[in-house]
Design a protein around this motif. Structure first.
Motif, PDB file in Angstrom:
ATOM      1  N   GLU A 149       0.820  -1.213   0.000  1.00 13.40           N
ATOM      2  CA  GLU A 149       0.000   0.000   0.000  1.00 13.40           C
ATOM      3  C   GLU A 149       0.852   1.260   0.000  1.00 13.40           C
ATOM      4  OE1 GLU A 149      -3.308  -0.075   2.964  1.00 13.40           O
ATOM      5  OE2 GLU A 149      -2.481  -2.080   3.359  1.00 13.40           O
ATOM      6  N   LYS A 150       1.999   1.209   0.658  1.00 14.76           N
ATOM      7  CA  LYS A 150       2.888   2.367   0.766  1.00 14.76           C
ATOM      8  C   LYS A 150       4.010   2.226  -0.252  1.00 14.76           C
ATOM      9  CE  LYS A 150       5.602   5.101   4.017  1.00 14.76           C
ATOM     10  NZ  LYS A 150       4.914   6.341   3.645  1.00 14.76           N
ATOM     11  N   VAL A 151       4.040   3.151  -1.217  1.00 12.18           N
ATOM     12  CA  VAL A 151       5.103   3.155  -2.229  1.00 12.18           C
ATOM     13  C   VAL A 151       5.719   4.542  -2.373  1.00 12.18           C
ATOM     14  CG1 VAL A 151       4.215   1.160  -3.504  1.00 12.18           C
ATOM     15  CG2 VAL A 151       3.458   3.480  -4.118  1.00 12.18           C
ATOM     16  N   SER A 152       5.368   5.441  -1.469  1.00 17.46           N
ATOM     17  CA  SER A 152       5.976   6.772  -1.466  1.00 17.46           C
ATOM     18  C   SER A 152       6.113   7.258  -0.031  1.00 17.46           C
ATOM     19  CB  SER A 152       5.157   7.762  -2.302  1.00 17.46           C
ATOM     20  OG  SER A 152       3.947   8.103  -1.668  1.00 17.46           O
ATOM     21  N   THR A 153       6.974   8.233   0.136  1.00 18.69           N
ATOM     22  CA  THR A 153       7.185   8.836   1.444  1.00 18.69           C
ATOM     23  C   THR A 153       7.651  10.270   1.235  1.00 18.69           C
ATOM     24  OG1 THR A 153       8.133   8.466   3.641  1.00 18.69           O
ATOM     25  CG2 THR A 153       9.591   8.105   1.755  1.00 18.69           C
TER      26      THR A 153
END
Length: 146
Positions: free
Chosen positions: A30-34
């Motif tokens: 779900e998390k592919v950026s920061t």
């Protein structure tokens, strides 16, 4: 399983519930950026990471849980962060405004202000941020471990 000892660490937030949620979102895809603050890099005298750099994601217990590879690194004004980036952070935000409120709460928090050495630090539309995209290249723990 790879030897991760030579890789830089990827530490989402500070140890605790937020980091654990971000690690779980990374492992689930779900998390592919920061997003980080450019001023953090400047304060730590750190260069921006290059595209292609691999790092090891660390959970709140200090365990190495995954290896990620940067696919994009952009420096932009906070006011220019778009909806796709906000959605790709995997924190459940449905608008840039919600994403921004969540990030401002973190960036205006005591831990961040202490890390920056500025007890009154605040962001605004012109604050420069580092927007990174990444992909998981290797899981280092099983799916039932997180």
């Amino acid at each position: 399983m790879s030897d991760t000892s030579a890789l830089p660490l990827c530490l989402f937030a500070y140890p605790g519930p937020l980091r654990d949620r971000l690690v779980a979102a990374t492992l689930s895809g779900e998390k592919v950026s920061t997003t980080g603050l450019l001023v953090e890099y400047e304060a730590e005298k750190e260069e921006l990471p290059p595209v292609g750099e691999r790092s090891v994601v660390v959970d709140s217990d200090g365990r190495h849980v995954a290896v990620i590879e940067l696919t994009e690194v952009r420096v932009l004004a906070l006011g220019d962060v778009n909806l796709q980036h906000a959605l790709d952070e995997g924190e459940g935000y449905t608008s840039v405004a919600d994403w921004r409120a969540g990030h401002e709460a973190f960036w205006h928090g005591e831990e961040m202000r202490e890390a920056l050495g500025d007890p009154e630090f605040e962001v605004d539309d012109s604050t420069m941020v580092v927007a990174e995209r990444f992909r998981v290249v290797e899981r280092l723990i099983g799916p039932d471990t997180v």
